[in-house]
Design a protein around this motif. Structure first.
Motif, short mmCIF file in Angstrom:
data_model
loop_
_atom_site.label_atom_id
_atom_site.label_comp_id
_atom_site.label_asym_id
_atom_site.label_seq_id
_atom_site.Cartn_x
_atom_site.Cartn_y
_atom_site.Cartn_z
N UNK A 120 -6.56 3.15 -4.32
CA UNK A 120 -6.03 3.93 -3.21
C UNK A 120 -4.52 3.73 -3.18
N UNK A 121 -3.78 4.80 -3.38
CA UNK A 121 -2.33 4.70 -3.40
C UNK A 121 -1.77 5.42 -4.60
N UNK A 174 -8.62 -1.44 -5.49
CA UNK A 174 -7.22 -1.76 -5.24
C UNK A 174 -6.72 -0.89 -4.09
N UNK A 175 -6.27 -1.55 -3.03
CA UNK A 175 -5.74 -0.84 -1.85
C UNK A 175 -4.24 -1.06 -1.79
N UNK A 176 -3.48 0.01 -1.97
CA UNK A 176 -2.03 -0.11 -2.07
C UNK A 176 -1.29 0.58 -0.92
N UNK A 177 -2.01 1.23 -0.02
CA UNK A 177 -1.35 1.96 1.06
C UNK A 177 -1.55 1.26 2.39
N UNK A 178 -0.74 1.66 3.37
CA UNK A 178 -0.80 1.06 4.71
C UNK A 178 -1.86 1.75 5.57
N UNK A 179 -2.34 1.00 6.55
CA UNK A 179 -3.24 1.58 7.53
C UNK A 179 -4.65 1.82 7.03
#
Length: 389
Positions: free
Chosen positions: A101-102, A158-163
């Motif tokens: 994500x990102x 993989x989580x690369x963004x905010x919120x």
């Protein structure tokens, strides 16, 4: 049994693998009940969260492995979410894939706003019903022959963004040492989280070494993360990274090992907090249990990575039940003698259980009541109220 107690019941990959070695599906390896045959015709795979014919909002996307949603894979839905504020409703099933994500702008190398403020909802009542799993390790060779994945590259998710928010989902890496005796770099990440304001409610994280990588996108970024009522299992450094992370009413489970003859088998936490960050990992009102013999696990060791030799790892464990698996005499150990744990920011407050007994006071640094007033979820997370819109 109350629902929250049911969600915290131990779920060990090895226990179920040993019981059903002849079964090769990912669901069996993870100890998950197989999806019943009637699931293919079940009329409401998304439960109370609507369907493609009756969306909760225009920004709601539906994922189902049987084709009853908008997409059959999680990554396909993430790729389609080209703006902020999307919700993914994920039907019960085992999703064997890697997910990122990102989006990085190729011109600037910076993350774009695409996929920020995203929510994933597991449509099952139990987080074990929705599983995102893959089996890459640090030492796994890439298919293109360009080398190995490395620790970060081994992450299933993989989580690369905010919120980012997730509810009732299992994130897993089912790579096993016993199946790959030729690989020495055995880190195998279930999820790496880098974004600020990342929250996980009633989720499971399954792996062995480096299960949950709670990190940030850059050294100077103090990413806040919140884990509530989650179950996290592993053996070596299985909760690690430099994020400001709060673990609230979570269950940490250390695994047994047959490849080692002596203690320690591993370490629960390995924070790598930046020296400028006043807040690292906070564990509150949680519990640590073990499958291993008594005293075979350390509570933590400090990680000072080569990319940040000025790091000053920080961990506070308060009002948490520490089982007999934790070495009460010496719960902390050095990862490198160059950076002794005594020089880091490790502390405890009002913990209970056999693993919390203070036999050697100098090995169990304690907060005062006044210091404990600053070691709270509210202080660590600041103006962010997870779960509230």
């Amino acid at each position: 049994m109350p629902l929250h107690e049911h969600l915290q019941r131990p779920l060990s990959r090895r226990r179920f693998l040993a019981a059903g070695a002849a079964v090769s599906t990912a669901g069996a390896l993870l100890g998950l009940a197989p999806v019943p045959a009637r699931a293919a015709t079940r009329p409401r795979p998304f439960g109370r969260y609507g369907s493609p014919a009756a969306r909760l909002t225009p920004l709601t996307l539906y994922v189902d492995p049987y084709g009853r949603g908008d997409f059959t894979t999680v990554q396909a839905a993430v790729t389609a979410a080209t703006g902020a504020g999307y919700t993914l409703v994920i039907a019960p099933g085992v999703y064997r894939e890697t997910v990122t994500v990102g989006v990085t702008d190729p011109a600037t190398g910076q993350l774009t706003d695409a996929a920020s403020e995203m929510t994933w909802l597991g449509a099952g009542a139990d987080p074990r019903a929705v599983v995102i799993v893959y089996d890459n390790a640090n030492g796994t060779q890439k298919p293109d022959g360009s080398g190995t994945y490395g620790t970060s590259g081994s992450a299933t998710t993989l989580i690369r963004t905010d919120g980012f928010t997730a509810r009732r989902i299992t994130f897993a890496n089912d790579w096993l040492r016993a199946e790959h005796p030729d690989i020495s770099n055995t880190q195998a990440v279930a999820i790496k989280v880098q974004g600020d304001r990342s929250a996980f409610f009633d989720c499971h994280f399954l792996g062995h070494q480096d299960t949950l990588y709670a990190d940030s996108s850059a050294l100077g970024v103090f990413a806040r993360q919140y884990y509530a009522r989650c179950y996290i299992e592993g053996d070596v450094d299985f909760v690690f990274g430099r994020a400001t992370a709060v673990y609230d009413h979570c269950h940490f489970r250390t695994l047994n090992r047959t490849d080692l003859a002596t203690a320690p088998y591993g370490f629960v936490f390995a924070p790598s907090t930046a020296v400028a960050n006043p807040r690292g990992y906070l564990v509150t009102h949680s519990r640590v249990t073990s499958q291993a013999p008594d005293g075979y696990y350390k509570l933590a060791r400090p990680w000072v990575p080569g990319s940040d030799t000025t790091a000053r790892p920080m961990l506070t464990v308060r009002e948490t039940a520490l089982g007999a698996g934790i070495d009460a005499v010496a719960p902390y150990i050095n990862m490198s003698d160059t950076y002794p744990w005594q020089g880091q920011r490790f502390a405890e407050y009002r913990n209970t259980g056999p693993g919390a007994v203070i036999g050697v006071p100098e090995n169990r640094p304690q907060l005062t009541a006044e210091q404990a007033e600053s070691a709270t979820r509210e202080v660590y997370l600041g103006n962010w109220k997870p779960g509230r819109r």
